[in-house]
Motif scaffolding. Structure first.
Motif, PDB file in Angstrom:
ATOM      1  N   LEU A  64       9.218   8.676  15.833  1.00 60.04           N
ATOM      2  CA  LEU A  64       7.863   9.207  15.993  1.00 60.04           C
ATOM      3  C   LEU A  64       7.084   8.749  14.765  1.00 60.04           C
ATOM      4  N   THR A  65       6.073   7.919  14.969  1.00 64.76           N
ATOM      5  CA  THR A  65       5.297   7.406  13.845  1.00 64.76           C
ATOM      6  C   THR A  65       4.365   8.487  13.309  1.00 64.76           C
ATOM      7  N   VAL A  66       4.402   8.665  11.997  1.00 64.94           N
ATOM      8  CA  VAL A  66       3.545   9.652  11.353  1.00 64.94           C
ATOM      9  C   VAL A  66       2.355   8.974  10.680  1.00 64.94           C
ATOM     10  N   LEU A  67       2.624   7.950   9.838  1.00 67.58           N
ATOM     11  CA  LEU A  67       1.539   7.359   9.051  1.00 67.58           C
ATOM     12  C   LEU A  67       1.980   5.998   8.522  1.00 67.58           C
ATOM     13  N   ILE A  68       1.036   5.065   8.426  1.00 65.68           N
ATOM     14  CA  ILE A  68       1.274   3.791   7.753  1.00 65.68           C
ATOM     15  C   ILE A  68       0.825   3.944   6.307  1.00 65.68           C
ATOM     16  N   ALA A  69       1.765   3.789   5.373  1.00 68.96           N
ATOM     17  CA  ALA A  69       1.413   3.939   3.956  1.00 68.96           C
ATOM     18  C   ALA A  69       0.704   2.704   3.423  1.00 68.96           C
ATOM     19  N   GLY A  70       1.115   1.511   3.859  1.00 70.20           N
ATOM     20  CA  GLY A  70       0.481   0.284   3.398  1.00 70.20           C
ATOM     21  C   GLY A  70       1.449  -0.878   3.450  1.00 70.20           C
ATOM     22  N   LEU A  71       1.073  -1.986   2.817  1.00 69.64           N
ATOM     23  CA  LEU A  71       1.867  -3.207   2.823  1.00 69.64           C
ATOM     24  C   LEU A  71       2.841  -3.224   1.638  1.00 69.64           C
ATOM     25  N   THR A  72       3.966  -3.897   1.826  1.00 68.96           N
ATOM     26  CA  THR A  72       4.977  -3.938   0.768  1.00 68.96           C
ATOM     27  C   THR A  72       4.476  -4.646  -0.482  1.00 68.96           C
ATOM     28  N   ASN A  73       3.574  -5.617  -0.311  1.00 62.79           N
ATOM     29  CA  ASN A  73       3.078  -6.322  -1.505  1.00 62.79           C
ATOM     30  C   ASN A  73       1.976  -5.548  -2.225  1.00 62.79           C
ATOM     31  N   GLU A  74       1.627  -4.374  -1.711  1.00 61.69           N
ATOM     32  CA  GLU A  74       0.616  -3.536  -2.352  1.00 61.69           C
ATOM     33  C   GLU A  74       1.196  -2.261  -2.957  1.00 61.69           C
ATOM     34  N   ILE A  75       2.465  -1.979  -2.663  1.00 65.71           N
ATOM     35  CA  ILE A  75       3.068  -0.718  -3.082  1.00 65.71           C
ATOM     36  C   ILE A  75       4.344  -1.024  -3.860  1.00 65.71           C
ATOM     37  N   SER A  76       4.432  -0.526  -5.075  1.00 65.26           N
ATOM     38  CA  SER A  76       5.595  -0.778  -5.922  1.00 65.26           C
ATOM     39  C   SER A  76       6.728   0.202  -5.598  1.00 65.26           C
ATOM     40  N   ASP A  77       7.920  -0.112  -6.096  1.00 64.83           N
ATOM     41  CA  ASP A  77       9.050   0.805  -5.937  1.00 64.83           C
ATOM     42  C   ASP A  77       8.745   2.146  -6.597  1.00 64.83           C
ATOM     43  N   GLU A  78       8.078   2.101  -7.733  1.00 61.64           N
ATOM     44  CA  GLU A  78       7.730   3.348  -8.432  1.00 61.64           C
ATOM     45  C   GLU A  78       6.781   4.201  -7.598  1.00 61.64           C
ATOM     46  N   GLN A  79       5.849   3.559  -6.922  1.00 60.39           N
ATOM     47  CA  GLN A  79       4.925   4.307  -6.069  1.00 60.39           C
ATOM     48  C   GLN A  79       5.645   4.888  -4.855  1.00 60.39           C
ATOM     49  N   MET A  80       6.590   4.145  -4.304  1.00 67.47           N
ATOM     50  CA  MET A  80       7.365   4.693  -3.188  1.00 67.47           C
ATOM     51  C   MET A  80       8.156   5.913  -3.640  1.00 67.47           C
ATOM     52  N   ALA A 127       1.340  16.463   5.155  1.00 69.58           N
ATOM     53  CA  ALA A 127       2.151  16.259   3.954  1.00 69.58           C
ATOM     54  C   ALA A 127       2.298  14.773   3.648  1.00 69.58           C
ATOM     55  N   ALA A 128       2.512  13.951   4.678  1.00 68.80           N
ATOM     56  CA  ALA A 128       2.623  12.504   4.469  1.00 68.80           C
ATOM     57  C   ALA A 128       1.314  11.931   3.943  1.00 68.80           C
ATOM     58  N   GLN A 129       0.195  12.401   4.482  1.00 70.62           N
ATOM     59  CA  GLN A 129      -1.098  11.922   4.015  1.00 70.62           C
ATOM     60  C   GLN A 129      -1.328  12.299   2.554  1.00 70.62           C
ATOM     61  N   THR A 130      -1.040  13.546   2.207  1.00 67.00           N
ATOM     62  CA  THR A 130      -1.264  14.005   0.838  1.00 67.00           C
ATOM     63  C   THR A 130      -0.345  13.279  -0.141  1.00 67.00           C
ATOM     64  N   ALA A 131       0.924  13.113   0.220  1.00 66.27           N
ATOM     65  CA  ALA A 131       1.869  12.412  -0.655  1.00 66.27           C
ATOM     66  C   ALA A 131       1.444  10.967  -0.867  1.00 66.27           C
ATOM     67  N   THR A 132       0.967  10.329   0.181  1.00 66.78           N
ATOM     68  CA  THR A 132       0.522   8.937   0.067  1.00 66.78           C
ATOM     69  C   THR A 132      -0.712   8.840  -0.816  1.00 66.78           C
ATOM     70  N   ARG A 133      -1.647   9.735  -0.615  1.00 67.19           N
ATOM     71  CA  ARG A 133      -2.875   9.729  -1.415  1.00 67.19           C
ATOM     72  C   ARG A 133      -2.571  10.018  -2.887  1.00 67.19           C
ATOM     73  N   THR A 134      -1.674  10.946  -3.142  1.00 64.51           N
ATOM     74  CA  THR A 134      -1.329  11.305  -4.522  1.00 64.51           C
ATOM     75  C   THR A 134      -0.666  10.133  -5.247  1.00 64.51           C
ATOM     76  N   ALA A 135       0.230   9.423  -4.555  1.00 65.50           N
ATOM     77  CA  ALA A 135       0.978   8.346  -5.199  1.00 65.50           C
ATOM     78  C   ALA A 135       0.193   7.052  -5.302  1.00 65.50           C
ATOM     79  N   LEU A 136      -0.653   6.781  -4.311  1.00 65.48           N
ATOM     80  CA  LEU A 136      -1.336   5.484  -4.251  1.00 65.48           C
ATOM     81  C   LEU A 136      -2.801   5.537  -4.645  1.00 65.48           C
ATOM     82  N   GLY A 137      -3.376   6.732  -4.662  1.00 64.59           N
ATOM     83  CA  GLY A 137      -4.797   6.839  -4.948  1.00 64.59           C
ATOM     84  C   GLY A 137      -5.663   6.449  -3.768  1.00 64.59           C
TER      85      GLY A 137
END
Length: 209
Positions: A64-80, A127-137
């Motif tokens: 069940l798809t919840v959210l697309i966080a972004g592309l791998t070349n835009e998100i670091s391991d630390e951000q994940m 929760a997925a939206q908030t976590a993504t926004r908090t980590a990625l801005g």
């Protein structure tokens, strides 16, 4: 998802396909560990057997798809890692959700099982939206709007009449209930139809007992 489509379309021709080595990072609820969901998928796949132009979802990647966080070349391991940590804090406050599957939804590009009630699943999305926004801005990308929780059984890979598919599968499968106890961060590498997926982390929903 409504009204019923008259024609199916080639989903893959309409999607931006990334080359191998590049991917998208998704929040998914992976369902492989739920035998009742695998059984429903098997029933659906048996009914659809022999109909050309469909890519059936592998049991390994029923989701069940919840959210697309972004592309791998835009998100670091630390951000994940930060996304997973924040999601864990938020989802510890959410009770596991029991969803009902059974109603079949038809879209020109896919055949799906609706997951109900959507309102009960909404805190997981939030929760997925908030976590993504908090980590990625920045916000993640909804897979579709409005969000209609569903489990895709098959994707259309050809232009063809929808009627034979609808006749074979019908509008309702025997219902089952599934308790959603975790959410997964997944890297989907390369073209989607290759199913080159790599789960990064599983985040429990609810506090440990």
């Amino acid at each position: 998802m409504s009204p019923m489509p008259e024609l199916m379309a080639d989903r893959w021709a309409k999607r931006e396909m990334l080359p191998p080595g590049q991917g998208r990072i998704y929040w998914h609820i992976l369902l492989e560990d739920h035998p009742e969901v695998r059984a429903m998928a098997s029933t659906a796949h048996e009914r659809l057997a022999g109909i050309p132009g469909l890519d059936l979802t592998p049991h390994r990647w029923l989701h069940l798809t919840v959210l697309i966080a972004g592309l791998t070349n835009e998100i670091s391991d630390e951000q994940m890692t930060a996304m997973v940590t924040e999601a864990g804090k938020l989802l510890a406050q959410v009770r596991p959700v029991t969803a009902t599957l059974g109603r079949v939804l038809y879209h020109p590009e896919a055949v799906m099982l609706e997951a109900r009630p959507a309102a009960a699943l909404a805190p997981i999305l939030e929760a997925a939206q908030t976590a993504t926004r908090t980590a990625l801005g920045r916000d993640g990308i909804p897979a579709h709007e409005p969000w209609t929780p569903h489990v895709t059984l098959a994707y259309s890979k050809a232009a063809q009449p929808a009627a034979p598919i609808i006749a074979a599968l019908g509008r309702q499968l025997p219902t089952c209930e599934v308790t959603v106890g975790s959410i997964d961060l997944v890297v989907q590498d390369g073209p989607e139809y290759l199913w080159d997926w790599r789960p990064v982390a599983k985040v429990p929903i609810g506090s440990p007992s």
